[in-house]
Write an enzyme that holds these catalytic residues in place. Structure first.
Site, PDB file in Angstrom:
ATOM      1  N   VAL A  88       0.837  -1.201   0.000  1.00 57.04           N
ATOM      2  CA  VAL A  88       0.000   0.000   0.000  1.00 57.04           C
ATOM      3  C   VAL A  88       0.879   1.261   0.000  1.00 57.04           C
ATOM      4  O   VAL A  88       0.609   2.222  -0.723  1.00 57.04           O
ATOM      5  CB  VAL A  88      -0.963  -0.012   1.217  1.00 57.04           C
ATOM      6  CG1 VAL A  88      -1.734   1.300   1.300  1.00 57.04           C
ATOM      7  CG2 VAL A  88      -1.927  -1.198   1.113  1.00 57.04           C
ATOM      8  N   TYR A 124      -1.876 -11.566  15.131  1.00 58.20           N
ATOM      9  CA  TYR A 124      -1.882 -10.427  14.204  1.00 58.20           C
ATOM     10  C   TYR A 124      -3.165  -9.611  14.379  1.00 58.20           C
ATOM     11  O   TYR A 124      -3.117  -8.388  14.517  1.00 58.20           O
ATOM     12  CB  TYR A 124      -1.752 -10.944  12.765  1.00 58.20           C
ATOM     13  CG  TYR A 124      -2.015  -9.898  11.699  1.00 58.20           C
ATOM     14  CD1 TYR A 124      -1.086  -8.903  11.416  1.00 58.20           C
ATOM     15  CD2 TYR A 124      -3.213  -9.915  10.970  1.00 58.20           C
ATOM     16  CE1 TYR A 124      -1.344  -7.944  10.439  1.00 58.20           C
ATOM     17  CE2 TYR A 124      -3.463  -8.964   9.987  1.00 58.20           C
ATOM     18  CZ  TYR A 124      -2.533  -7.980   9.724  1.00 58.20           C
ATOM     19  OH  TYR A 124      -2.780  -7.033   8.765  1.00 58.20           O
ATOM     20  N   THR A 146       3.040  -7.672   9.141  1.00 61.20           N
ATOM     21  CA  THR A 146       1.971  -8.339   8.394  1.00 61.20           C
ATOM     22  C   THR A 146       2.188  -9.852   8.226  1.00 61.20           C
ATOM     23  O   THR A 146       1.433 -10.496   7.496  1.00 61.20           O
ATOM     24  CB  THR A 146       1.801  -7.699   6.997  1.00 61.20           C
ATOM     25  OG1 THR A 146       3.072  -7.718   6.336  1.00 61.20           O
ATOM     26  CG2 THR A 146       1.280  -6.286   7.079  1.00 61.20           C
TER      27      THR A 146
HETATM   28  N1  NAP Z   1      -1.672  -7.605   3.333  1.00 60.78           N
HETATM   29  C1  NAP Z   1      -2.951  -7.832   3.611  1.00 60.78           C
HETATM   30  O1  NAP Z   1      -3.566  -8.792   3.123  1.00 60.78           O
HETATM   31  C2  NAP Z   1      -3.709  -6.888   4.510  1.00 60.78           C
HETATM   32  C3  NAP Z   1      -5.048  -7.172   4.811  1.00 60.78           C
HETATM   33  C4  NAP Z   1      -5.762  -6.288   5.640  1.00 60.78           C
HETATM   34  C5  NAP Z   1      -5.128  -5.165   6.148  1.00 60.78           C
HETATM   35  N2  NAP Z   1      -3.826  -4.924   5.858  1.00 60.78           N
HETATM   36  C6  NAP Z   1      -3.193  -3.741   6.439  1.00 60.78           C
HETATM   37  O2  NAP Z   1      -2.893  -2.828   5.395  1.00 60.78           O
HETATM   38  C7  NAP Z   1      -1.704  -2.093   5.711  1.00 60.78           C
HETATM   39  C8  NAP Z   1      -0.719  -2.203   4.577  1.00 60.78           C
HETATM   40  O3  NAP Z   1      -0.429  -3.586   4.376  1.00 60.78           O
HETATM   41  P1  NAP Z   1       0.563  -4.072   3.241  1.00 60.78           P
HETATM   42  O4  NAP Z   1       0.052  -5.350   2.717  1.00 60.78           O
HETATM   43  O5  NAP Z   1       0.883  -2.939   2.306  1.00 60.78           O
HETATM   44  O6  NAP Z   1       1.868  -4.401   4.128  1.00 60.78           O
HETATM   45  P2  NAP Z   1       3.329  -4.831   3.636  1.00 60.78           P
HETATM   46  O7  NAP Z   1       3.394  -4.922   2.161  1.00 60.78           O
HETATM   47  O8  NAP Z   1       3.713  -6.006   4.467  1.00 60.78           O
HETATM   48  O9  NAP Z   1       4.204  -3.570   4.062  1.00 60.78           O
HETATM   49  C9  NAP Z   1       4.402  -3.266   5.409  1.00 60.78           C
HETATM   50  C10 NAP Z   1       5.536  -2.282   5.502  1.00 60.78           C
HETATM   51  O10 NAP Z   1       5.808  -2.077   6.909  1.00 60.78           O
HETATM   52  C11 NAP Z   1       7.201  -2.111   7.082  1.00 60.78           C
HETATM   53  N3  NAP Z   1       7.606  -2.505   8.426  1.00 60.78           N
HETATM   54  C12 NAP Z   1       7.619  -3.747   8.971  1.00 60.78           C
HETATM   55  N4  NAP Z   1       8.156  -3.709  10.204  1.00 60.78           N
HETATM   56  C13 NAP Z   1       8.471  -2.411  10.445  1.00 60.78           C
HETATM   57  C14 NAP Z   1       9.071  -1.732  11.535  1.00 60.78           C
HETATM   58  N5  NAP Z   1       9.481  -2.372  12.657  1.00 60.78           N
HETATM   59  N6  NAP Z   1       9.240  -0.397  11.454  1.00 60.78           N
HETATM   60  C15 NAP Z   1       8.871   0.267  10.334  1.00 60.78           C
HETATM   61  N7  NAP Z   1       8.321  -0.315   9.266  1.00 60.78           N
HETATM   62  C16 NAP Z   1       8.127  -1.652   9.318  1.00 60.78           C
HETATM   63  C17 NAP Z   1       7.681  -3.143   6.069  1.00 60.78           C
HETATM   64  O11 NAP Z   1       9.069  -3.005   5.864  1.00 60.78           O
HETATM   65  P3  NAP Z   1       9.942  -4.326   5.518  1.00 60.78           P
HETATM   66  O12 NAP Z   1       9.484  -4.765   4.184  1.00 60.78           O
HETATM   67  O13 NAP Z   1      11.338  -3.836   5.584  1.00 60.78           O
HETATM   68  O14 NAP Z   1       9.607  -5.339   6.582  1.00 60.78           O
HETATM   69  C18 NAP Z   1       6.846  -2.779   4.857  1.00 60.78           C
HETATM   70  O15 NAP Z   1       7.418  -1.745   4.101  1.00 60.78           O
HETATM   71  C19 NAP Z   1      -1.209  -2.656   7.037  1.00 60.78           C
HETATM   72  O16 NAP Z   1      -1.699  -1.863   8.087  1.00 60.78           O
HETATM   73  C20 NAP Z   1      -1.853  -4.020   7.120  1.00 60.78           C
HETATM   74  O17 NAP Z   1      -2.019  -4.465   8.458  1.00 60.78           O
HETATM   75  C21 NAP Z   1      -3.102  -5.749   5.042  1.00 60.78           C
END
Ligand code: NAP
Length: 297
Positions: A15, A127, A64
């Site tokens: 995102v 989670y 995540t």
């Molecule tokens: N993915 C899904 O299916 C899903 C479903 C429902 C809701 N959501 C929510 O939507 C939002 C975006 O999700 P997404 O899928 O885009 O997530 P994502 O692709 O996993 O990206 C998460 C980001 O957070 C960073 N991160 C992880 N640990 C961190 C830390 N300690 N300090 C700072 N940054 C950190 C990661 O960096 P690294 O890559 O370096 O770890 C990555 O850039 C999140 O709030 C998630 O909970 C996701």
């Protein structure tokens, strides 16, 4: 609105990546990610936000790894549960807007029908509990905030079900895919675009600001399917006759460390009525992602 300083956290995530592009026309986007900013260290996160002093904070950073979280409870809680509260406190202190993302996994999936924002959460895994703690921390602080609750996020880049299945389809002759979890696959592009549309409304001089509109809003693509139905749709479009044999299976035949809700369907009526945001059907959004993949963009 062009001089707005917008801090996008988690800029390298699914995102976060899309947000940087979608928000660029609204102001100066400052993207940050781990390890430049570490959500597990609340004090340094606070200092970072204070140093940037943005008018808008969009938090797409999160822990995540749903299954891994079962054995990294403290880390997941720090990143997903505590850090959002710190962001909310700093946003309130700065008079800024906070946008944060939540998940269908705050629910246990036992409801018959679509979940609405006022339904009582009851997460089934670490989670989900950590994300719920983050939602609650933001709500406790208050201020101008949006918690956009989404599900089954994927896109043309990043770690996601679609890219994993496309890779497996090249390696295997048979794929067994869960068919009894129902939800709405939602693209990172659609989430970022909706975020930009909502922010444009609340931040525009005549947009009326928040006016009591802070809160939780479900935000998923329209329609529903199972993981099996989702995979069938993109594999037949993408791999065609070379598609491996697809076998629908119940969750019980695919045990994972973290339990998942059987029903992840979220009603998006509130975001439609409040901000006029209408999300596309998941099949329409999927076609755009496949187009992007096929163009090699
Ligand atoms: N993915 C899904 O299916 C899903 C479903 C429902 C809701 N959501 C929510 O939507 C939002 C975006 O999700 P997404 O899928 O885009 O997530 P994502 O692709 O996993 O990206 C998460 C980001 O957070 C960073 N991160 C992880 N640990 C961190 C830390 N300690 N300090 C700072 N940054 C950190 C990661 O960096 P690294 O890559 O370096 O770890 C990555 O850039 C999140 O709030 C998630 O909970 C996701």
């Amino acid at each position: 609105m062009t001089n707005l300083k917008i801090l996008v956290l988690g800029r390298g995530g699914q995102v976060g990546w899309e947000l940087r592009h979608r928000l660029a026309c609204m102001g100066t986007v400052i993207g940050m990610d781990f390890p430049e900013v570490d959500f597990s260290k609340a004090d340094s996160l606070r200092e970072t936000v204070q140093a940037v002093a943005p008018a808008v904070i969009v938090n797409a950073a999160a822990y995540t790894a749903v299954d891994k979280a079962e054995s990294e409870i403290e880390l997941a809680m720090a990143i997903n549960g505590t850090a959002p509260g710190v962001l909310a406190e700093e946003a309130k202190r700065l008079g800024s807007v906070l946008v944060h993302y939540s998940t269908d996994y705050v629910f246990d999936g036992t409801k018959q029908g679509l979940y609405v924002e006022s339904d009582a959460p009851h997460p089934m895994n670490v989670y989900g509990r950590s994300k719920l703690a983050g939602d609650e921390a933001i709500q406790r602080v208050g201020g101008d905030y949006l918690i956009l609750r989404t599900s089954w996020v994927y896109g043309a880049r990043g770690n996601n079900f679609l890219l994993t299945m496309l890779r497996l389809a090249k390696e295997k002759t048979e794929l067994r895919i869960v068919d009894d979890q129902i939800g709405s696959p939602t693209t990172s592009e659609c989430i970022a675009q909706a975020t930009a549309d909502i922010l444009a409304q609340v931040l525009a001089p005549a947009g009326g600001g928040f006016e009591g509109r802070s809160g939780i809003y479900n935000l998923t693509c329209a329609g529903e399917t199972s993981w099996f139905g989702f995979a069938k749709e993109f594999l037949s479009a993408q791999v065609g006759s070379a598609t491996p044999k697809l076998i629908p299976i119940p969750t019980s035949e695919f045990p994972r460390p973290a339990k998942r809700p059987a029903n992840s369907r979220l009603s998006c009526r509130r975001v439609e009525e409040t901000f006029g945001v209408v999300m596309p059907d998941w099949k329409v959004a999927l076609a755009l992602v496949l187009e992007t993949l096929n163009e090699g963009r």
